[in-house]
Design a protein around this motif. Structure first.
Motif, PDB file in Angstrom:
ATOM      1  N   GLU A 242      17.220  18.224  -6.883  1.00  0.00           N
ATOM      2  CA  GLU A 242      16.106  19.124  -6.590  1.00  0.00           C
ATOM      3  C   GLU A 242      14.751  18.477  -6.862  1.00  0.00           C
ATOM      4  N   GLN A 243      14.730  17.336  -7.556  1.00  0.00           N
ATOM      5  CA  GLN A 243      13.488  16.643  -7.843  1.00  0.00           C
ATOM      6  C   GLN A 243      13.632  15.172  -7.451  1.00  0.00           C
ATOM      7  N   MET A 244      12.706  14.677  -6.652  1.00  0.00           N
ATOM      8  CA  MET A 244      12.710  13.290  -6.209  1.00  0.00           C
ATOM      9  C   MET A 244      11.278  12.767  -6.192  1.00  0.00           C
ATOM     10  N   LYS A 245      11.169  11.438  -6.194  1.00  0.00           N
ATOM     11  CA  LYS A 245       9.874  10.786  -6.063  1.00  0.00           C
ATOM     12  C   LYS A 245       9.710  10.318  -4.616  1.00  0.00           C
ATOM     13  N   LEU A 246       8.664  10.779  -3.979  1.00  0.00           N
ATOM     14  CA  LEU A 246       8.382  10.386  -2.600  1.00  0.00           C
ATOM     15  C   LEU A 246       7.623   9.067  -2.608  1.00  0.00           C
ATOM     16  N   VAL A 247       8.069   8.106  -1.789  1.00  0.00           N
ATOM     17  CA  VAL A 247       7.438   6.792  -1.682  1.00  0.00           C
ATOM     18  C   VAL A 247       7.088   6.582  -0.212  1.00  0.00           C
ATOM     19  N   VAL A 248       5.792   6.448   0.074  1.00  0.00           N
ATOM     20  CA  VAL A 248       5.324   6.360   1.463  1.00  0.00           C
ATOM     21  C   VAL A 248       4.464   5.112   1.601  1.00  0.00           C
ATOM     22  N   ARG A 249       4.805   4.270   2.573  1.00  0.00           N
ATOM     23  CA  ARG A 249       3.978   3.104   2.882  1.00  0.00           C
ATOM     24  C   ARG A 249       3.013   3.481   3.995  1.00  0.00           C
ATOM     25  N   VAL A 250       1.721   3.286   3.749  1.00  0.00           N
ATOM     26  CA  VAL A 250       0.696   3.681   4.715  1.00  0.00           C
ATOM     27  C   VAL A 250      -0.140   2.456   5.087  1.00  0.00           C
ATOM     28  N   SER A 251      -0.806   2.564   6.222  1.00  0.00           N
ATOM     29  CA  SER A 251      -1.621   1.445   6.702  1.00  0.00           C
ATOM     30  C   SER A 251      -3.075   1.591   6.304  1.00  0.00           C
ATOM     31  N   GLY A 252      -3.523   2.801   5.979  1.00  0.00           N
ATOM     32  CA  GLY A 252      -4.907   3.014   5.584  1.00  0.00           C
ATOM     33  C   GLY A 252      -5.022   3.355   4.110  1.00  0.00           C
TER      34      GLY A 252
ATOM     35  N   ALA B 200      -2.815  10.553   3.284  1.00  0.00           N
ATOM     36  CA  ALA B 200      -1.705  11.298   3.881  1.00  0.00           C
ATOM     37  C   ALA B 200      -1.204  12.434   2.996  1.00  0.00           C
ATOM     38  N   PHE B 201      -1.711  12.535   1.775  1.00  0.00           N
ATOM     39  CA  PHE B 201      -1.161  13.529   0.845  1.00  0.00           C
ATOM     40  C   PHE B 201      -1.322  14.974   1.316  1.00  0.00           C
ATOM     41  N   PRO B 202      -2.495  15.420   1.795  1.00  0.00           N
ATOM     42  CA  PRO B 202      -2.606  16.820   2.237  1.00  0.00           C
ATOM     43  C   PRO B 202      -1.607  17.182   3.335  1.00  0.00           C
ATOM     44  N   ALA B 203      -1.389  16.267   4.272  1.00  0.00           N
ATOM     45  CA  ALA B 203      -0.435  16.549   5.350  1.00  0.00           C
ATOM     46  C   ALA B 203       0.984  16.637   4.813  1.00  0.00           C
ATOM     47  N   ILE B 204       1.334  15.769   3.858  1.00  0.00           N
ATOM     48  CA  ILE B 204       2.680  15.807   3.268  1.00  0.00           C
ATOM     49  C   ILE B 204       2.894  17.108   2.510  1.00  0.00           C
ATOM     50  N   ARG B 205       1.894  17.554   1.783  1.00  0.00           N
ATOM     51  CA  ARG B 205       2.029  18.810   1.047  1.00  0.00           C
ATOM     52  C   ARG B 205       2.177  19.989   2.002  1.00  0.00           C
ATOM     53  N   SER B 206       1.486  19.946   3.137  1.00  0.00           N
ATOM     54  CA  SER B 206       1.631  21.020   4.131  1.00  0.00           C
ATOM     55  C   SER B 206       3.032  21.033   4.729  1.00  0.00           C
ATOM     56  N   ILE B 207       3.577  19.839   4.978  1.00  0.00           N
ATOM     57  CA  ILE B 207       4.936  19.758   5.518  1.00  0.00           C
ATOM     58  C   ILE B 207       5.925  20.357   4.525  1.00  0.00           C
ATOM     59  N   ALA B 208       5.792  20.000   3.231  1.00  0.00           N
ATOM     60  CA  ALA B 208       6.703  20.529   2.219  1.00  0.00           C
ATOM     61  C   ALA B 208       6.594  22.039   2.117  1.00  0.00           C
ATOM     62  N   ALA B 209       5.370  22.578   2.192  1.00  0.00           N
ATOM     63  CA  ALA B 209       5.190  24.024   2.109  1.00  0.00           C
ATOM     64  C   ALA B 209       5.798  24.736   3.311  1.00  0.00           C
TER      65      ALA B 209
ATOM     66  N   PRO C  84       0.428   9.998  11.456  1.00  0.00           N
ATOM     67  CA  PRO C  84      -0.368   8.800  11.789  1.00  0.00           C
ATOM     68  C   PRO C  84      -0.647   7.960  10.544  1.00  0.00           C
ATOM     69  N   GLY C  85      -0.493   6.661  10.676  1.00  0.00           N
ATOM     70  CA  GLY C  85      -0.765   5.757   9.575  1.00  0.00           C
ATOM     71  C   GLY C  85       0.392   5.530   8.621  1.00  0.00           C
ATOM     72  N   VAL C  86       1.482   6.302   8.752  1.00  0.00           N
ATOM     73  CA  VAL C  86       2.636   6.133   7.880  1.00  0.00           C
ATOM     74  C   VAL C  86       3.577   5.117   8.510  1.00  0.00           C
ATOM     75  N   GLN C  87       3.881   4.053   7.789  1.00  0.00           N
ATOM     76  CA  GLN C  87       4.756   2.999   8.292  1.00  0.00           C
ATOM     77  C   GLN C  87       6.219   3.227   7.919  1.00  0.00           C
ATOM     78  N   ALA C  88       6.468   3.768   6.748  1.00  0.00           N
ATOM     79  CA  ALA C  88       7.838   4.044   6.303  1.00  0.00           C
ATOM     80  C   ALA C  88       7.760   5.019   5.152  1.00  0.00           C
TER      81      ALA C  88
ATOM     82  N   ASN D 296       0.852  -1.194   0.000  1.00  0.00           N
ATOM     83  CA  ASN D 296       0.000   0.000   0.000  1.00  0.00           C
ATOM     84  C   ASN D 296       0.890   1.246   0.000  1.00  0.00           C
ATOM     85  N   LEU D 297       1.248   1.725  -1.178  1.00  0.00           N
ATOM     86  CA  LEU D 297       2.184   2.839  -1.303  1.00  0.00           C
ATOM     87  C   LEU D 297       1.498   4.072  -1.866  1.00  0.00           C
ATOM     88  N   LEU D 298       1.970   5.223  -1.405  1.00  0.00           N
ATOM     89  CA  LEU D 298       1.629   6.515  -1.975  1.00  0.00           C
ATOM     90  C   LEU D 298       2.864   7.060  -2.673  1.00  0.00           C
TER      91      LEU D 298
END
Length: 804
Positions: free
Chosen positions: A629-639, A644-653, A502-506, A473-475
């Motif tokens: 300067e450009q990378m692909k983010l790979v996130v394993r989530v439990s739900g 988790a995308f809105p929270a990740i975008r807020s962190i980046a901003a 919350p919900g992010v495993q790695a 289950n990857l984002l």
């Protein structure tokens, strides 16, 4: 007078068709499905290969220039220094332009997003003959912060404001003045270079267009930076061969006065190639054309099945109307009168079938547009609308098909036995031309079923090949810092805060995802001793700590990266370790860009650039060292993956106001994109083979039921002479078996030809796959015999002899 007779003939034909609703419905539906499928594929081929690129003036005078490496048969872009040389010294072109496509940070409404655009030479629009619909093009020597926006951007983002000229938009933290709007439909030249550009900026304004390009001046001076696409316009009276000869002469003198550069170019055998205007990289043309060739062959097969089905129905109808036809002939009707009646009926069927076919084509083109891409071409950038060209194509094949089919019953009617027809005497049951049509249907349908089976297995094999596609289950998201430096620290903080959600495993980051098709090579020197080095060119990628853990690729030896690995650490895959250090890779060293790196880990890494390629040696470097300067983010989530995308975008901003997080996907969405061509081939061939099978079933049932019904008298005689119902059924099925055998032989030959043509598109399966042939042949035979057995004519004949 003639139009009165024509309208009268149409009226009589309409009444005749209303008296045969089943025949009319089957004929119209069969023709509509075949015409719709062919029109949809033609729309795709037209958009990719045939239709002139919109907005370009006299496209036949435009050529493409590529740098070519003869040793590898490789065509690529050209350096800026070479572009200036050819632009200023040629005598065969009225202009030579250059451009390069990037994504640029565009701020609007408090939100920054990366949009595709092109840095272009000042003569870009002039060479292409593109006239802006609003404003102007670039002026000679234009280097200021100005921009020409595309029609789509103007409509979707700027609300089609006709007074937009002179206003500004923020690109790369700098205001750019809008000086023009590109004409409708113009989206640049290349179709396969990522997403289509939405604006154009003067190349000399690159410093303000993106912070990443601020230090780009060195790139413009390097002759090995072959990243610019070149197009030129031929002068009047100049042909392609003459232009190629002129460029060859210039090529031989390009390094005059620079012996070192001449030696480098000679050693690598670089030269220039002049080609007609290309819509995509020439290296991809064969693959694209082959895929389109398979699709057009398949839909043409469906058309053949539909036409044979319709011809068989028309023959049946003509046989049923033998008495009517004989009466007309006896009363003085001429061949022209019969032809006019049959053509009038065919015209009604054609009109209804073509209209229904266009509706089917609209639905099919929408289905095709739902696929991410065809080979390397994003389908979202193509106009697959059913326009006048598609309508003309649909009308053409409809008229050709229906006129040819009308001649079949006409020929039979003119050969009719007048006396026998008036006495309503049935035939002896010979199949004749109808048997030929049945054999053709079976052969074509078998070919389509076998092809569909092979491409379905190809897609399934491709999906099972790479471990990354089954990582869980990857984002996935694209992250761009839009900063010239400091990317390593940015990604360290982004990943640490993302892992705390919350919900992010790695969570991890990678420069190039597996199966992306991107080529990322690097030259390194393997250290064999104090004075021994082995120079090799290998795959290279950039990853963060915990990336391998996130995608489920464990370490075979050593350790993963740490954030403290700022310089000098590397990880290799098992293929590289086994090839260069079979005794153990941990602690071994190599040099890259005059820097020594030490191997700290070996990873179980079966991932590859493309699933058809073998696992090649690959070197992994830490993001803290490479500063991408450009990378692909790979996130394993439990739900839910996307939660988790809105929270990740807020962190980046919060970490950088210039950072952009976009192109968010689940792993399933990424698989759909990575295997889009295989999925499209499997889906299209399965749908078309299924359609052909249904049409064949209808045609076979109708033809065989009619053939058996005409043998009622023969069956009665056989029963009277002692034949049992089982004997009659065996006789009928034996006739069906002979037809099926002939059809399968023809289908086998046609399938072998199709497989040979499409062999390079198959994976993990061959044309000789026994399961494919067994399943396709068995399915077709069962359905064919089922149609024969399903006919009630033999049973009715038997009951008519034996009594109720």
């Amino acid at each position: 007078m003639w139009h009165t007779c024509f309208m009268h003939g149409l009226t009589i034909a309409a009444r005749s068709l209303r008296r045969a609703p089943v025949f009319t419905a089957v004929a119209v539906v069969s023709l509509a499905l075949a015409i719709g499928a062919n029109s949809a594929i033609f729309s795709l081929i037209d958009a990719v290969l045939l239709r002139p690129l919109p907005g370009i003036g006299q496209p036949q005078r435009i050529v493409s220039l590529y740098s070519s490496l003869r040793e590898q048969n490789l065509l690529t872009g050209t350096s800026w220094t070479d572009y200036l040389y050819y632009r200023d010294r040629n005598r065969v072109f009225s202009g030579v332009m250059a451009y390069v496509r990037f994504t640029f940070p565009v701020a609007a409404g408090g939100l920054t997003e990366n949009l595709p655009g092109e840095l272009a030479s000042d003569n870009y629009f002039g060479v292409l003959g593109v006239v802006p619909r609003l404003g102007r093009g670039f002026a000679a020597g234009e280097s200021g912060d100005v921009v020409i926006v595309g029609d789509r951007y103007w409509r979707q983002r700027l609300n089609a404001d006709s007074k937009i000229i002179g206003r500004t938009m923020t690109i790369g933290n700098h205001p750019f003045e809008i000086i023009g709007v590109a004409p409708r439909g113009f989206h640049g030249v290349l179709l396969d270079w990522g997403e289509r550009p939405q604006f154009w900026i003067p190349l000399l304004a690159y410093r303000d267009a993106s912070p990443v390009l601020a230090g780009w001046s060195d790139v413009l001076r390097r002759e090995d930076a072959r990243m610019f696409m070149l197009n030129a316009r031929l002068k009047n009276g100049i042909g392609l061969a003459q232009a190629a000869a002129e460029i060859g002469v210039l090529q031989s003198n390009i390094d005059a006065g620079d012996p070192a550069r001449a030696a480098r170019r000679t050693r690598q055998h670089w030269s220039m190639s002049v080609l007609p205007l290309t819509r995509f990289y020439p290296a991809f043309r064969r693959q694209i054309v082959r895929m389109l060739g398979v699709l057009i062959a398949v839909v043409f097969g469906v058309l053949i099945v539909a036409c044979t089905n319709l011809a068989s129905l028309m023959l049946i109808r003509a046989s049923q109307r033998r008495k009517e036809t004989a009466v007309r002939i006896a009363l003085g009707a001429r061949a022209g009168d019969l032809a006019r009646l049959l053509l009038s009926e065919s015209l009604w069927i054609a009109a209804a079938g073509c209209a229904g076919g266009l509706l089917v084509a609209i639905a099919c083109t929408r289905a095709l547009a739902s696929f991410p891409r065809l080979s390397v071409i994003p389908l979202a950038s193509l106009d697959l609308a059913v326009d006048w060209r598609v309508c003309a194509f649909a009308a053409s094949i409809t008229v050709i098909s229906i006129v040819a089919l009308a001649l079949v019953p006409l020929r039979q009617s003119m050969k009719a036995d007048l006396t026998g027809a008036l006495k309503s005497r049935g035939g002896a049951g010979r199949i004749g031309s109808r048997g030929f049509l049945l054999v053709t249907q079976i052969g074509v349908t078998l070919t389509l079923l076998a092809g569909a089976s092979l491409f379905i297995q190809t897609f399934q094999n491709a999906a099972r090949t790479d471990r990354f596609l089954h990582a869980g289950n990857l984002l996935l998201a694209n992250v761009e810092t839009n900063a010239a430096s400091g990317s390593g620290a940015f990604f360290e903080q982004l990943l640490e805060q993302t892992q705390a959600l919350p919900g992010v495993q790695a969570a991890g980051a990678v420069w190039v995802l597996p199966l992306s098709g991107m080529r990322t090579d690097s030259e390194v020197a393997i250290l064999r001793g104090p004075d021994a080095r082995q120079a090799v060119n290998i795959r290279m990628n950039v990853v963060s700590p915990r990336y391998f853990e996130t995608i489920g690729a464990g370490m075979a030896a050593g350790r993963d990266f740490r954030w403290s690995d700022r310089e000098g650490a590397a990880i290799v895959n098992e293929a590289m370790a086994e090839q260069f250090w079979p005794g153990g890779a941990i602690g071994q060293q190599m040099t890259r860009r005059n820097k020594t790196v030490t191997i700290v880990g070996v990873v179980h890494d079966p991932s590859r650039r493309q699933y058809r390629q073998a696992v090649l040696p690959c070197l992994y470097l830490p993001v803290t060292e490479e500063d991408r300067e450009q990378m692909k983010l790979v996130v394993r989530v439990s739900g839910a993956s996307l939660a988790a995308f809105p929270a990740i975008r807020s962190i980046a901003a919060s970490l950088s106001r210039n950072a952009v997080v976009d192109h968010v996907q689940t792993l399933g969405m990424y698989e759909n994109e990575a295997l889009a061509t295989e999925r499209m081939a499997a889906w299209c061939l399965s749908a078309l083979a299924g359609l052909a099978l249904v049409l064949s079933m209808v045609g076979l049932y109708g033809a065989m039921a009619f053939s058996v019904s005409r043998r009622t008298a023969e069956i009665g005689v056989r029963m009277a002479l002692g034949a049992r119902p089982g004997d009659v059924m065996r006789m009928v099925l034996a006739s069906a078996a002979r037809i099926a055998a002939c059809g399968m032989v023809i289908g086998a030959v046609a399938s072998i030809m199709l497989v040979r043509y499409a062999n390079s598109m198959l994976y993990g399966v061959t044309g000789a796959d026994p399961w494919t042939w067994s399943i396709a042949g068995a399915l077709l035979n069962v359905l064919h015999c089922g149609c024969e057995r399903g006919s009630r004519a033999p049973r009715r004949a038997c009951r008519s002899i034996d009594g109720p």
